[in-house]
Design a protein around this motif. Structure first.
Motif, PDB file in Angstrom:
ATOM      1  N   ILE A  22       1.518  -0.896  -0.018  1.00 14.58           N
ATOM      2  CA  ILE A  22      -0.019  -0.126  -0.228  1.00 14.58           C
ATOM      3  C   ILE A  22       0.572   0.939   0.403  1.00 14.58           C
ATOM      4  N   SER A  23       0.580   2.120  -0.745  1.00 15.56           N
ATOM      5  CA  SER A  23       1.474   3.908  -0.758  1.00 15.56           C
ATOM      6  C   SER A  23       0.132   4.445  -0.624  1.00 15.56           C
ATOM      7  N   SER A  24       0.282   6.162   0.199  1.00  9.81           N
ATOM      8  CA  SER A  24      -1.057   6.931  -0.086  1.00  9.81           C
ATOM      9  C   SER A  24      -0.016   8.726  -0.731  1.00  9.81           C
ATOM     10  N   ALA A  25      -1.229   8.612  -0.978  1.00 15.76           N
ATOM     11  CA  ALA A  25      -0.941   9.680  -1.870  1.00 15.76           C
ATOM     12  C   ALA A  25      -1.965  11.002  -0.536  1.00 15.76           C
ATOM     13  N   GLU A  26      -1.031  12.189   0.341  1.00 12.33           N
ATOM     14  CA  GLU A  26      -1.873  13.096   0.880  1.00 12.33           C
ATOM     15  C   GLU A  26      -1.589  14.798   0.498  1.00 12.33           C
ATOM     16  N   SER A  27      -3.080  14.976  -0.049  1.00 14.83           N
ATOM     17  CA  SER A  27      -2.620  15.861   0.272  1.00 14.83           C
ATOM     18  C   SER A  27      -3.104  16.687   1.786  1.00 14.83           C
ATOM     19  N   CYS A  28      -4.308  17.250   2.086  1.00 18.06           N
ATOM     20  CA  CYS A  28      -5.196  17.747   2.859  1.00 18.06           C
ATOM     21  C   CYS A  28      -4.967  17.209   4.772  1.00 18.06           C
ATOM     22  N   THR A  29      -4.584  15.923   4.081  1.00 21.75           N
ATOM     23  CA  THR A  29      -4.244  15.122   6.253  1.00 21.75           C
ATOM     24  C   THR A  29      -2.505  15.168   6.332  1.00 21.75           C
ATOM     25  N   GLY A  30      -1.908  16.211   4.970  1.00 20.83           N
ATOM     26  CA  GLY A  30      -0.223  16.352   5.037  1.00 20.83           C
ATOM     27  C   GLY A  30       0.573  15.123   6.024  1.00 20.83           C
ATOM     28  N   GLY A  31      -0.055  14.310   5.344  1.00 19.19           N
ATOM     29  CA  GLY A  31       0.504  12.644   6.311  1.00 19.19           C
ATOM     30  C   GLY A  31       0.065  11.841   7.549  1.00 19.19           C
ATOM     31  N   LEU A  32      -0.971  12.295   7.748  1.00 17.56           N
ATOM     32  CA  LEU A  32      -1.786  11.834   8.538  1.00 17.56           C
ATOM     33  C   LEU A  32      -1.578  10.367   8.976  1.00 17.56           C
ATOM     34  N   ILE A  33      -2.191   9.420   7.387  1.00 20.87           N
ATOM     35  CA  ILE A  33      -2.645   8.166   7.035  1.00 20.87           C
ATOM     36  C   ILE A  33      -1.623   7.774   7.444  1.00 20.87           C
ATOM     37  N   SER A  34      -0.596   8.158   6.904  1.00 19.12           N
ATOM     38  CA  SER A  34       1.038   7.264   6.752  1.00 19.12           C
ATOM     39  C   SER A  34       1.419   7.385   7.994  1.00 19.12           C
ATOM     40  N   LYS A  35       1.307   7.903   8.764  1.00 17.57           N
ATOM     41  CA  LYS A  35       1.162   8.249  10.455  1.00 17.57           C
ATOM     42  C   LYS A  35       0.871   7.167  10.862  1.00 17.57           C
ATOM     43  N   TYR A  36      -0.830   6.794  10.984  1.00 11.38           N
ATOM     44  CA  TYR A  36      -1.053   5.765  11.438  1.00 11.38           C
ATOM     45  C   TYR A  36      -0.664   4.343  11.105  1.00 11.38           C
ATOM     46  N   LEU A  37      -0.572   4.342   9.778  1.00 16.21           N
ATOM     47  CA  LEU A  37      -0.462   2.902   8.720  1.00 16.21           C
ATOM     48  C   LEU A  37       1.121   2.540   9.072  1.00 16.21           C
ATOM     49  N   THR A  38       2.038   3.554   9.865  1.00 14.65           N
ATOM     50  CA  THR A  38       2.957   2.764  10.211  1.00 14.65           C
ATOM     51  C   THR A  38       3.624   3.048  11.418  1.00 14.65           C
ATOM     52  N   ASP A  39       2.246   3.468  12.528  1.00 15.36           N
ATOM     53  CA  ASP A  39       2.598   3.382  13.547  1.00 15.36           C
ATOM     54  C   ASP A  39       2.766   1.614  14.306  1.00 15.36           C
ATOM     55  N   LEU A  40       2.407   0.888  14.068  1.00 18.47           N
ATOM     56  CA  LEU A  40       2.232  -0.488  14.378  1.00 18.47           C
ATOM     57  C   LEU A  40       4.258  -1.098  14.142  1.00 18.47           C
ATOM     58  N   SER A  41       4.525  -1.447  14.056  1.00 14.69           N
ATOM     59  CA  SER A  41       5.379  -2.540  14.600  1.00 14.69           C
ATOM     60  C   SER A  41       5.650  -3.544  13.302  1.00 14.69           C
ATOM     61  N   GLY A  42       6.073  -3.175  12.194  1.00 15.33           N
ATOM     62  CA  GLY A  42       5.639  -5.023  11.254  1.00 15.33           C
ATOM     63  C   GLY A  42       5.176  -4.388  10.639  1.00 15.33           C
ATOM     64  N   SER A  43       5.160  -2.946  10.472  1.00 13.55           N
ATOM     65  CA  SER A  43       3.986  -1.926   9.244  1.00 13.55           C
ATOM     66  C   SER A  43       5.146  -2.175   7.970  1.00 13.55           C
ATOM     67  N   SER A  44       6.640  -2.380   7.572  1.00 12.99           N
ATOM     68  CA  SER A  44       6.754  -2.483   6.059  1.00 12.99           C
ATOM     69  C   SER A  44       6.298  -3.584   5.337  1.00 12.99           C
ATOM     70  N   LYS A  45       5.588  -4.517   6.279  1.00 13.45           N
ATOM     71  CA  LYS A  45       5.545  -5.940   5.617  1.00 13.45           C
ATOM     72  C   LYS A  45       4.904  -5.675   4.811  1.00 13.45           C
ATOM     73  N   PHE A  46       3.518  -4.266   5.026  1.00 11.50           N
ATOM     74  CA  PHE A  46       2.620  -4.336   3.525  1.00 11.50           C
ATOM     75  C   PHE A  46       2.891  -2.725   3.276  1.00 11.50           C
ATOM     76  N   PHE A  47       3.067  -0.947   4.356  1.00 13.24           N
ATOM     77  CA  PHE A  47       2.987  -0.002   3.772  1.00 13.24           C
ATOM     78  C   PHE A  47       4.180   0.050   3.045  1.00 13.24           C
ATOM     79  N   ASN A  48       4.630   0.579   1.335  1.00 15.58           N
ATOM     80  CA  ASN A  48       5.380   1.383   0.661  1.00 15.58           C
ATOM     81  C   ASN A  48       6.061   2.051   0.813  1.00 15.58           C
ATOM     82  N   SER A  49       5.265   3.491   0.534  1.00 18.49           N
ATOM     83  CA  SER A  49       5.257   4.765   0.560  1.00 18.49           C
ATOM     84  C   SER A  49       4.397   5.442   0.523  1.00 18.49           C
TER      85      SER A  49
END
Length: 163
Positions: A22-49
């Motif tokens: 999964i990757s995210s393109a964020e405008s109005c959230t300024g990276g908040l979605i990415s922050k939540y997706l990477t809060d958990l240990s092991g998120s690199s197994k599914f989160f790309n960029s």
């Protein structure tokens, strides 16, 4: 599932099981979605960029959003959200992209304002889904609500497409 961390745990489990990135393109959230997706240990197994494309110039240069679309539809539009997601898929080779573009609060110094609201797009190679939501909170509440909607919708999109 309303708790973001619970949704992310379930999303990580589902994405890992299905070998989805999964990757995210964020405008109005300024990276908040990415922050939540990477809060958990092991998120690199599914989160790309993630790409934070706040300005129209960055949407054009980083995500290949059309100048024509921006001019004719506006930055906060279904069409721009779709182009952001599709451009991100091309740039990252992720399985799924989520894109958000919106207005998080009214600018009291401007006339002719668009209402607060957000367009979200979830996209894979051959399918996409969009959602528009009016927002009524303050800037922080609206960013959090947008991230919650985006992540919950991402989980649902994966279930619909890959089950």
């Amino acid at each position: 599932m309303n708790d973001i961390s619970e949704v992310v745990r379930n999303l990580m489990s589902l994405a890992t099981k299905k070998d989805i990135t999964i990757s995210s393109a964020e405008s109005c959230t300024g990276g908040l979605i990415s922050k939540y997706l990477t809060d958990l240990s092991g998120s690199s197994k599914f989160f790309n960029s993630s790409v934070i494309a706040y300005s129209n110039t960055s949407k054009i240069k980083l995500l290949n959003v059309s100048k024509k679309t921006l001019k004719e539809q506006g930055a906060v539009s279904k069409e721009v959200a779709i182009e952001m997601a599709k451009g991100l898929l091309e740039a990252t080779n992720s399985t799924i992209a989520i894109a958000v573009t919106g207005i998080m609060e009214l600018n009291k110094n401007e006339d002719n304002q668009k209402p607060t609201g957000v367009w979200i797009c979830w996209c894979c190679a051959d399918q996409y889904k969009t959602l528009y939501r009016d927002l009524e909170g303050n800037r922080t509440e609206n960013r959090t609500e947008t991230a919650r909607l985006g992540i919950s919708g991402l989980y649902d999109f994966i279930k619909e497409i890959y089950f």
